[in-house]
Design a protein around this motif. Sequence first.
Motif, PDB file in Angstrom:
ATOM      1  N   ILE A  44       0.924  -1.242   0.016  1.00  0.00           N
ATOM      2  CA  ILE A  44       0.082  -0.013   0.035  1.00  0.00           C
ATOM      3  C   ILE A  44       1.059   1.369  -0.011  1.00  0.00           C
ATOM      4  CG2 ILE A  44      -1.955   1.154   1.228  1.00  0.00           C
ATOM      5  CD1 ILE A  44      -2.663  -1.426   2.508  1.00  0.00           C
ATOM      6  N   ALA A  45       1.949   0.996   0.813  1.00  0.00           N
ATOM      7  CA  ALA A  45       2.807   2.356   0.730  1.00  0.00           C
ATOM      8  C   ALA A  45       3.557   2.679  -0.574  1.00  0.00           C
ATOM      9  CB  ALA A  45       4.077   1.996   1.836  1.00  0.00           C
ATOM     10  N   SER A  46       3.755   1.664  -1.484  1.00  0.00           N
ATOM     11  CA  SER A  46       4.163   1.870  -2.866  1.00  0.00           C
ATOM     12  C   SER A  46       3.158   2.432  -3.801  1.00  0.00           C
ATOM     13  CB  SER A  46       4.708   0.887  -3.272  1.00  0.00           C
ATOM     14  OG  SER A  46       3.758  -0.213  -3.932  1.00  0.00           O
ATOM     15  N   TYR A  47       1.931   2.028  -3.379  1.00  0.00           N
ATOM     16  CA  TYR A  47       0.858   2.679  -4.199  1.00  0.00           C
ATOM     17  C   TYR A  47       0.382   3.971  -3.698  1.00  0.00           C
ATOM     18  CZ  TYR A  47      -4.100   2.593  -6.373  1.00  0.00           C
ATOM     19  OH  TYR A  47      -5.202   3.102  -7.149  1.00  0.00           O
ATOM     20  N   ALA A  48       0.426   4.291  -2.270  1.00  0.00           N
ATOM     21  CA  ALA A  48       0.478   5.848  -1.870  1.00  0.00           C
ATOM     22  C   ALA A  48       1.306   6.748  -2.454  1.00  0.00           C
ATOM     23  CB  ALA A  48       0.081   5.659  -0.474  1.00  0.00           C
ATOM     24  N   LEU A  49       2.467   6.187  -2.758  1.00  0.00           N
ATOM     25  CA  LEU A  49       3.596   6.998  -3.196  1.00  0.00           C
ATOM     26  C   LEU A  49       3.359   7.704  -4.698  1.00  0.00           C
ATOM     27  CD1 LEU A  49       6.072   8.146  -2.006  1.00  0.00           C
ATOM     28  CD2 LEU A  49       7.339   6.297  -2.928  1.00  0.00           C
ATOM     29  N   TRP A  50       2.674   6.498  -5.379  1.00  0.00           N
ATOM     30  CA  TRP A  50       2.652   6.854  -6.855  1.00  0.00           C
ATOM     31  C   TRP A  50       1.450   6.635  -7.387  1.00  0.00           C
ATOM     32  CZ3 TRP A  50       6.355  10.542  -8.447  1.00  0.00           C
ATOM     33  CH2 TRP A  50       6.483  10.806  -9.556  1.00  0.00           C
ATOM     34  N   PRO A  51       0.334   6.795  -7.067  1.00  0.00           N
ATOM     35  CA  PRO A  51      -0.752   6.034  -7.439  1.00  0.00           C
ATOM     36  C   PRO A  51      -1.447   6.174  -8.745  1.00  0.00           C
ATOM     37  CG  PRO A  51      -1.584   8.129  -6.171  1.00  0.00           C
ATOM     38  CD  PRO A  51      -0.132   7.834  -6.135  1.00  0.00           C
ATOM     39  N   PHE A  52      -1.244   7.382  -9.409  1.00  0.00           N
ATOM     40  CA  PHE A  52      -1.624   7.837 -10.595  1.00  0.00           C
ATOM     41  C   PHE A  52      -1.011   6.648 -11.879  1.00  0.00           C
ATOM     42  CE2 PHE A  52      -2.672  11.656  -8.504  1.00  0.00           C
ATOM     43  CZ  PHE A  52      -3.978  11.938  -8.730  1.00  0.00           C
ATOM     44  N   GLY A  53      -1.953   6.084 -12.630  1.00  0.00           N
ATOM     45  CA  GLY A  53      -1.290   5.013 -13.595  1.00  0.00           C
ATOM     46  C   GLY A  53      -1.309   3.678 -13.153  1.00  0.00           C
ATOM     47  N   ARG A  54      -1.621   3.430 -11.919  1.00  0.00           N
ATOM     48  CA  ARG A  54      -2.066   2.288 -11.320  1.00  0.00           C
ATOM     49  C   ARG A  54      -3.050   1.824 -10.699  1.00  0.00           C
ATOM     50  NH1 ARG A  54       3.215   0.911  -7.701  1.00  0.00           N
ATOM     51  NH2 ARG A  54       2.649   2.695  -6.541  1.00  0.00           N
ATOM     52  N   MET A  55      -3.330   0.703 -10.419  1.00  0.00           N
ATOM     53  CA  MET A  55      -4.679   0.420  -9.885  1.00  0.00           C
ATOM     54  C   MET A  55      -4.540  -1.039  -9.113  1.00  0.00           C
ATOM     55  SD  MET A  55      -6.840  -1.095 -13.311  1.00  0.00           S
ATOM     56  CE  MET A  55      -7.393  -2.664 -13.308  1.00  0.00           C
ATOM     57  N   VAL A  56      -5.268  -1.108  -8.183  1.00  0.00           N
ATOM     58  CA  VAL A  56      -5.464  -2.307  -7.308  1.00  0.00           C
ATOM     59  C   VAL A  56      -6.442  -3.411  -7.833  1.00  0.00           C
ATOM     60  CG1 VAL A  56      -5.850  -3.455  -5.029  1.00  0.00           C
ATOM     61  CG2 VAL A  56      -5.028  -1.023  -5.358  1.00  0.00           C
ATOM     62  N   VAL A  57      -5.917  -4.570  -7.960  1.00  0.00           N
ATOM     63  CA  VAL A  57      -6.754  -5.778  -8.412  1.00  0.00           C
ATOM     64  C   VAL A  57      -6.577  -6.943  -7.457  1.00  0.00           C
ATOM     65  CG1 VAL A  57      -6.644  -5.180 -10.957  1.00  0.00           C
ATOM     66  CG2 VAL A  57      -5.204  -6.701 -10.102  1.00  0.00           C
ATOM     67  N   ASP A  58      -7.565  -7.646  -7.666  1.00  0.00           N
ATOM     68  CA  ASP A  58      -7.525  -8.850  -6.668  1.00  0.00           C
ATOM     69  C   ASP A  58      -6.420  -9.897  -7.330  1.00  0.00           C
ATOM     70  OD1 ASP A  58     -11.081  -9.288  -6.521  1.00  0.00           O
ATOM     71  OD2 ASP A  58      -9.656  -8.635  -5.144  1.00  0.00           O
ATOM     72  N   LYS A  59      -5.793 -10.314  -6.375  1.00  0.00           N
ATOM     73  CA  LYS A  59      -4.445 -11.353  -6.687  1.00  0.00           C
ATOM     74  C   LYS A  59      -4.860 -12.971  -7.023  1.00  0.00           C
ATOM     75  CE  LYS A  59      -0.894 -11.016  -4.241  1.00  0.00           C
ATOM     76  NZ  LYS A  59      -0.018 -10.968  -2.854  1.00  0.00           N
ATOM     77  N   PRO A  60      -4.504 -13.311  -8.169  1.00  0.00           N
ATOM     78  CA  PRO A  60      -4.922 -14.766  -8.621  1.00  0.00           C
ATOM     79  C   PRO A  60      -4.649 -15.685  -7.455  1.00  0.00           C
ATOM     80  CG  PRO A  60      -3.622 -13.605 -10.276  1.00  0.00           C
ATOM     81  CD  PRO A  60      -3.616 -12.791  -9.061  1.00  0.00           C
ATOM     82  N   GLY A  61      -5.749 -16.221  -7.185  1.00  0.00           N
ATOM     83  CA  GLY A  61      -5.677 -17.112  -5.940  1.00  0.00           C
ATOM     84  C   GLY A  61      -5.407 -16.681  -4.618  1.00  0.00           C
ATOM     85  N   GLY A  62      -5.825 -15.657  -4.611  1.00  0.00           N
ATOM     86  CA  GLY A  62      -5.446 -14.704  -3.055  1.00  0.00           C
ATOM     87  C   GLY A  62      -6.536 -14.619  -2.382  1.00  0.00           C
TER      88      GLY A  62
END
Length: 138
Positions: A44-62
Amino acid sequence: MKTLLNIIWLLFGGLWLALGYFFAGIVCCLLVVTIPWGIASFRIASYALWPFGRMVVDKPGGHGAFALLGNVIWLLVAGIWIAIGHVVTAFAMAITIIGIPLAIANLKLIPVSLMPLGKQIVPSNTPYVTAYSHDRRY
């Protein structure tokens, strides 16, 4: 445009959010039992650092029983409070026109902050099929 928004995001809150999640990840990794939440907090920290151009999806098998149980524990202990913090800061960011995209990015952090286990962060230009190429059914 994504780079410009990420730089503005970084200056007006993203750095502090990322540092908070990073610190929480370190604390969680100090205790052996909470290492999965620590790893999720680093993600989440990496996503909070640079969120534009990325998105959160469900991990396969997670979506196992441990991920569900871990997410319920996280939701009750920390997730609700973190989500409330994101909503409050999103309202504060949305006061100005320039802050509206930042507020939307802050709201995009809520689902992963509520249920962090079983998620992954991918570039938003990655087609859904290639992100889950193993999930095709022929």
